[in-house]
Design a protein around this motif. Structure first.
Motif, PDB file in Angstrom:
ATOM      1  N   VAL A  84      25.544  12.149  61.293  1.00 20.91           N
ATOM      2  CA  VAL A  84      25.673  13.302  60.391  1.00 20.91           C
ATOM      3  C   VAL A  84      25.915  14.534  61.251  1.00 20.91           C
ATOM      4  N   GLU A  85      27.065  15.136  61.100  1.00 17.44           N
ATOM      5  CA  GLU A  85      27.427  16.299  61.897  1.00 17.44           C
ATOM      6  C   GLU A  85      27.083  17.589  61.161  1.00 17.44           C
ATOM      7  N   PRO A  86      26.938  18.696  61.883  1.00 12.09           N
ATOM      8  CA  PRO A  86      26.755  19.996  61.234  1.00 12.09           C
ATOM      9  C   PRO A  86      27.883  20.265  60.251  1.00 12.09           C
ATOM     10  N   GLY A  87      27.531  20.811  59.101  1.00 11.52           N
ATOM     11  CA  GLY A  87      28.520  21.115  58.087  1.00 11.52           C
ATOM     12  C   GLY A  87      28.869  19.941  57.197  1.00 11.52           C
ATOM     13  N   VAL A  88      28.158  18.826  57.349  1.00 15.39           N
ATOM     14  CA  VAL A  88      28.400  17.644  56.524  1.00 15.39           C
ATOM     15  C   VAL A  88      27.191  17.412  55.631  1.00 15.39           C
ATOM     16  N   PHE A  89      27.446  17.047  54.379  1.00 14.65           N
ATOM     17  CA  PHE A  89      26.385  16.792  53.413  1.00 14.65           C
ATOM     18  C   PHE A  89      25.482  15.665  53.913  1.00 14.65           C
ATOM     19  N   VAL A  90      24.168  15.884  53.817  1.00 17.35           N
ATOM     20  CA  VAL A  90      23.188  14.893  54.251  1.00 17.35           C
ATOM     21  C   VAL A  90      22.893  13.938  53.090  1.00 17.35           C
ATOM     22  N   PRO A  91      23.048  12.622  53.282  1.00 16.52           N
ATOM     23  CA  PRO A  91      22.769  11.687  52.183  1.00 16.52           C
ATOM     24  C   PRO A  91      21.322  11.768  51.740  1.00 16.52           C
ATOM     25  N   ARG A  92      21.108  11.746  50.418  1.00 14.39           N
ATOM     26  CA  ARG A  92      19.763  11.844  49.851  1.00 14.39           C
ATOM     27  C   ARG A  92      19.220  10.459  49.521  1.00 14.39           C
ATOM     28  N   PRO A  93      17.905  10.272  49.686  1.00 14.28           N
ATOM     29  CA  PRO A  93      17.307   8.978  49.337  1.00 14.28           C
ATOM     30  C   PRO A  93      17.586   8.550  47.901  1.00 14.28           C
TER      31      PRO A  93
END
Length: 283
Positions: A84-93
């Motif tokens: 996960v790179e900066p500026g990319v949406f973080v997947p949610r549980p």
């Protein structure tokens, strides 16, 4: 914010110099910055850092408010450790519920399209659950496309940059078994209420779903029948309060629609199915 769990696969051990830094000092810094899971986060930061300098820099970035996953450089999703790179949406549980629903409906070798793919987490998780799949992922953000390509390369997944279905190869029309999408579904007026980690460090295009939060979801539903195979499925993640309207959009596209909800994940999925032959489906 969720705290990612370490991948079940072994990860490189931190250098002894990084590990020797005071755990309590890291916890104290994180706690003073308002990190609710300070001890867990400290464990993850210390285990990921390779040198004391790395650890110090990572702690500073986290204290400054960057999402933990962006600081670590990875997120855990469905048992997978994904870049996960900066500026990319973080997947949610909560999105794991969508994958469980999709995996129960699809078969190995399915043609899968992951729209609004972000890091490619959903597509990667579904492909892993199926064992094998022809995977295509799409996102409009260059950073997300770059990140997804890293995560899907080992799965043979193809990542396309563009708006929803537009960049998909024409050969996929009428052949897709499963379309999964976790589109932005936060109403525009509610964006300011999001935690700073999301509001300040994730792309607005991955969060803002328009006036009622369903602007992108409606477009996903409207375009699905042209790509789905007979009996194909569309699965869209949405908010519980939006589910009825999202299901209406799926039905308006000519698909049989139903809503699935999971209390454990606090997650909602709207599922559309191409109806049996002989019934009208919009093309």
């Amino acid at each position: 914010m969720s705290v990612p769990s370490p991948s079940p696969s072994p990860s490189p051990s931190p250098s002894s110099s990084a590990a020797s830094l005071s755990h309590s000092a890291v916890v104290g810094r994180l706690r003073s910055a308002g990190c609710v899971f300070a001890e867990d986060e400290a464990d993850l930061l210390i285990s990921t850092a390779r040198t004391p300098g790395d650890l110090a820099a990572m702690v500073e970035r986290r204290v400054a408010g960057l999402p933990l996953e962006h600081v670590l450089g990875w997120a855990e999703f469905c048992g997978l450790r994904l870049a996960v790179e900066p500026g990319v949406f973080v997947p949610r549980p909560r999105s794991e519920f969508l994958i469980r629903q999709a995996a129960a409906l699809a078969r190995p070798g399915a043609v899968v399209v992951d729209l609004c793919c972000g890091s490619g987490a959903l597509g990667a998780a579904l492909a892993a659950a199926l064992g094998r799949a022809e995977l295509h992922a799409v996102d409009v953000e260059p950073a997300a496309v770059r990140c997804a390509r890293r995560n899907l390369a080992s799965l043979g997944g193809r990542v396309h940059q563009g708006d929803l279905y537009e960049p998909l190869p024409e050969v996929l029309r009428g052949r897709v078994d499963v379309v999964i999408a976790s589109p932005p579904y936060v109403p525009t007026a509610s964006i300011g209420l999001l935690p700073p980690e999301a509001r300040l460090h994730e792309p607005a295009v991955a969060l803002d779903g328009g006036a009622d939060g369903l602007g992108v979801a409606r477009r996903v539903a409207a375009g699905a029948p042209r790509w789905l195979a007979p009996g194909g499925r569309l699965l869209i993640e949405t908010g519980e309060r939006q589910a009825a309207l999202a299901a209406e959009a799926v039905a308006a596209a000519g698909l049989d629609a139903r809503v699935a909800y999971c209390e454990d994940f606090d997650a909602t999925a709207v599922i559309g199915t191409v109806p049996a032959a002989g019934r009208n489906v919009a093309r």
